[in-house]
Design a protein around this motif. Structure first.
Motif, PDB file in Angstrom:
ATOM      1  N   PHE A 166      97.866  47.852 -34.383  1.00  8.94           N
ATOM      2  CA  PHE A 166      98.289  48.986 -35.218  1.00  8.94           C
ATOM      3  C   PHE A 166      98.659  48.532 -36.626  1.00  8.94           C
ATOM      4  N   GLY A 167      97.896  47.555 -37.126  1.00 10.32           N
ATOM      5  CA  GLY A 167      98.066  47.104 -38.498  1.00 10.32           C
ATOM      6  C   GLY A 167      99.243  46.189 -38.726  1.00 10.32           C
ATOM      7  N   GLY A 168      99.962  45.816 -37.669  1.00 11.49           N
ATOM      8  CA  GLY A 168     101.132  44.958 -37.815  1.00 11.49           C
ATOM      9  C   GLY A 168     101.056  43.728 -36.933  1.00 11.49           C
ATOM     10  N   ALA A 169     101.911  42.735 -37.233  1.00  8.42           N
ATOM     11  CA  ALA A 169     101.920  41.483 -36.469  1.00  8.42           C
ATOM     12  C   ALA A 169     102.481  41.711 -35.072  1.00  8.42           C
ATOM     13  N   ALA A 170     101.876  41.056 -34.080  1.00  2.00           N
ATOM     14  CA  ALA A 170     102.324  41.146 -32.691  1.00  2.00           C
ATOM     15  C   ALA A 170     102.186  39.787 -32.031  1.00  2.00           C
ATOM     16  N   LYS A 171     102.936  39.561 -30.955  1.00  3.54           N
ATOM     17  CA  LYS A 171     102.876  38.313 -30.192  1.00  3.54           C
ATOM     18  C   LYS A 171     102.710  38.627 -28.715  1.00  3.54           C
ATOM     19  N   ALA A 172     102.058  37.692 -28.025  1.00  2.00           N
ATOM     20  CA  ALA A 172     101.873  37.854 -26.585  1.00  2.00           C
ATOM     21  C   ALA A 172     101.713  36.484 -25.950  1.00  2.00           C
ATOM     22  N   PRO A 173     102.172  36.294 -24.713  1.00  2.00           N
ATOM     23  CA  PRO A 173     101.899  35.042 -23.998  1.00  2.00           C
ATOM     24  C   PRO A 173     100.447  35.020 -23.543  1.00  2.00           C
ATOM     25  N   THR A 174      99.926  33.862 -23.276  1.00  2.00           N
ATOM     26  CA  THR A 174      98.553  33.770 -22.767  1.00  2.00           C
ATOM     27  C   THR A 174      98.490  34.314 -21.346  1.00  2.00           C
ATOM     28  N   GLY A 175      97.302  34.758 -20.982  1.00  2.00           N
ATOM     29  CA  GLY A 175      97.092  35.296 -19.642  1.00  2.00           C
ATOM     30  C   GLY A 175      97.478  36.750 -19.492  1.00  2.00           C
ATOM     31  N   VAL A 176      97.867  37.398 -20.590  1.00  3.68           N
ATOM     32  CA  VAL A 176      98.259  38.811 -20.549  1.00  3.68           C
ATOM     33  C   VAL A 176      97.273  39.621 -21.386  1.00  3.68           C
ATOM     34  N   GLY A 177      96.750  40.704 -20.836  1.00  4.24           N
ATOM     35  CA  GLY A 177      95.825  41.550 -21.570  1.00  4.24           C
ATOM     36  C   GLY A 177      96.554  42.413 -22.588  1.00  4.24           C
ATOM     37  N   VAL A 178      96.007  42.509 -23.801  1.00  2.00           N
ATOM     38  CA  VAL A 178      96.624  43.313 -24.860  1.00  2.00           C
ATOM     39  C   VAL A 178      95.544  44.093 -25.608  1.00  2.00           C
ATOM     40  N   TRP A 179      95.974  45.149 -26.299  1.00  2.00           N
ATOM     41  CA  TRP A 179      95.089  45.883 -27.191  1.00  2.00           C
ATOM     42  C   TRP A 179      95.287  45.348 -28.601  1.00  2.00           C
ATOM     43  N   ALA A 180      94.216  44.796 -29.190  1.00  6.48           N
ATOM     44  CA  ALA A 180      94.271  44.222 -30.528  1.00  6.48           C
ATOM     45  C   ALA A 180      93.338  44.981 -31.455  1.00  6.48           C
ATOM     46  N   ASP A 181      93.731  45.089 -32.719  1.00  9.91           N
ATOM     47  CA  ASP A 181      92.888  45.790 -33.699  1.00  9.91           C
ATOM     48  C   ASP A 181      91.538  45.091 -33.830  1.00  9.91           C
ATOM     49  N   ALA A 182      90.490  45.924 -33.846  1.00  7.93           N
ATOM     50  CA  ALA A 182      89.136  45.382 -33.987  1.00  7.93           C
ATOM     51  C   ALA A 182      88.999  44.619 -35.301  1.00  7.93           C
ATOM     52  N   PHE A 183      88.340  43.457 -35.238  1.00  8.55           N
ATOM     53  CA  PHE A 183      88.019  42.622 -36.397  1.00  8.55           C
ATOM     54  C   PHE A 183      89.250  42.013 -37.073  1.00  8.55           C
ATOM     55  N   SER A 184      90.385  42.054 -36.406  1.00 10.25           N
ATOM     56  CA  SER A 184      91.576  41.380 -36.936  1.00 10.25           C
ATOM     57  C   SER A 184      91.593  39.927 -36.433  1.00 10.25           C
ATOM     58  N   THR A 185      92.470  39.110 -36.963  1.00 10.09           N
ATOM     59  CA  THR A 185      92.526  37.687 -36.587  1.00 10.09           C
ATOM     60  C   THR A 185      93.624  37.442 -35.558  1.00 10.09           C
TER      61      THR A 185
END
Length: 304
Positions: free
Chosen positions: A261-280
């Motif tokens: 959603f245009g902002g920085a986020a963090k997640a542990p590995t092995g967890v599925g997340v929704w990430a902005d398309a074409f973001s890094t």
């Protein structure tokens, strides 16, 4: 009890001859009705036979006695609406009241009322769903005027993609549930004061691995005119994984920094997340537990 017709004095009055019939009603005529019966175009019910071979005809109108008034729902103090109606074939206009008023109307005629009643701002109004009607046999014309505000709602999609549908706004208008598809340029709708509105947080066409979602507020209460803009982000469902080559002990799992959603986020590995398309995204590097003599390092910690 003596009842005097005309002038009100015994032996005197407005009539200079005997009349066949007098009808006395238990209600008073309204100013509009008095105008009807004294209108110049209305034929006289009394006449004088002065020549032979002439036929005389009186036209009678079937009429309904209607109790008319209006009620405001949702608040405000609008200008009283006007009712246009027909009586004895003539058109008349009368300002409605919030209290019942009796009017004789031609039963097969058409009636109209002021609709909508607009406030000076142009973004507030009072609307009724009975603009044109025939005098009902029930004898009651009760008009409901709903206090409404103008909402200008729009949506936009960031980071592209295809196959998604327009955002739909649900709201209440004239006391009934309403729906409308929004556009990027803006869609104006009139919503009842004090009712709620809602948009879907996910656009139609979204699936389990790709979606268009918003983190905007997706519901609210109508309390005045408003401009509503909903931003939807094109996103992919991803899972960040890692592996360690050549083993060892004492290291920890990395965290992943990504964009949602245009902002920085963090997640542990092995967890599925929704990430902005074409973001890094970027893995923590080196792994936790690494030191000056031993480390667990990846040459490519980031990607798109």
């Amino acid at each position: 009890t003596s009842v005097y017709i005309g002038g009100g004095f015994a032996g005197f009055g407005y009539f200079d001859h005997a009349i066949q019939e007098v009808r006395i009603y238990n209600f008073a005529l309204s100013p509009a009705q008095i105008t009807v019966y004294y209108h110049a175009k209305i034929q006289s019910l009394e006449g004088q036979v002065s020549s032979p071979g002439v036929n005389f005809m009186a036209v009678y109108y079937r009429q309904n006695r209607e109790s008319t008034w209006y009620t405001v729902i949702g608040g405000g103090n609008p200008t009283a609406p006007n009712l246009t109606f027909y009586s004895i074939g003539e058109q008349f206009s009368q300002t409605l009241s919030t209290k019942p008023t009796s009017i004789w109307m031609d039963s097969a005629s058409s009636c109209t009322v002021t609709n909508p009643v607009l406030a000076l701002s142009g973004t507030e109004r009072w609307e009724t769903n009975g603009t044109t009607f025939q005098p009902p046999a029930s004898g009651t014309v009760h008009l409901l005027y709903f206090n409404q505000y103008l909402l200008n709602a729009s949506f936009q999609v960031l980071f592209g993609g295809s196959g998604y549908g327009a955002a739909n706004l649900s709201y209440t208008s004239l006391g009934k549930a309403s729906y409308t598809a929004l556009s990027e340029s803006g869609t104006p709708v009139w919503a009842d004061n004090g009712t709620s509105w809602h948009v879907s947080p996910v656009l139609a066409g979204s699936g389990s691995s790709e979606r268009w979602a918003t983190d905007s507020v997706t519901s609210g209460l109508v309390s005045g005119p408003a401009r509503l803009t909903f931003v939807y982000y094109h996103q992919y469902f991803v899972e960040f994984l890692y592996s360690v080559k050549d083993g060892g002990t004492g290291y920890g799992s990395p965290q992943v920094n990504y964009t949602a959603f245009g902002g920085a986020a963090k997640a542990p590995t092995g967890v599925g997340v929704w990430a902005d398309a074409f973001s890094t995204y970027r893995f923590s590097n080196p792994l936790p537990g690494s030191g000056t003599e031993e480390r667990w390092y990846t040459p490519v910690p980031n990607g798109t």
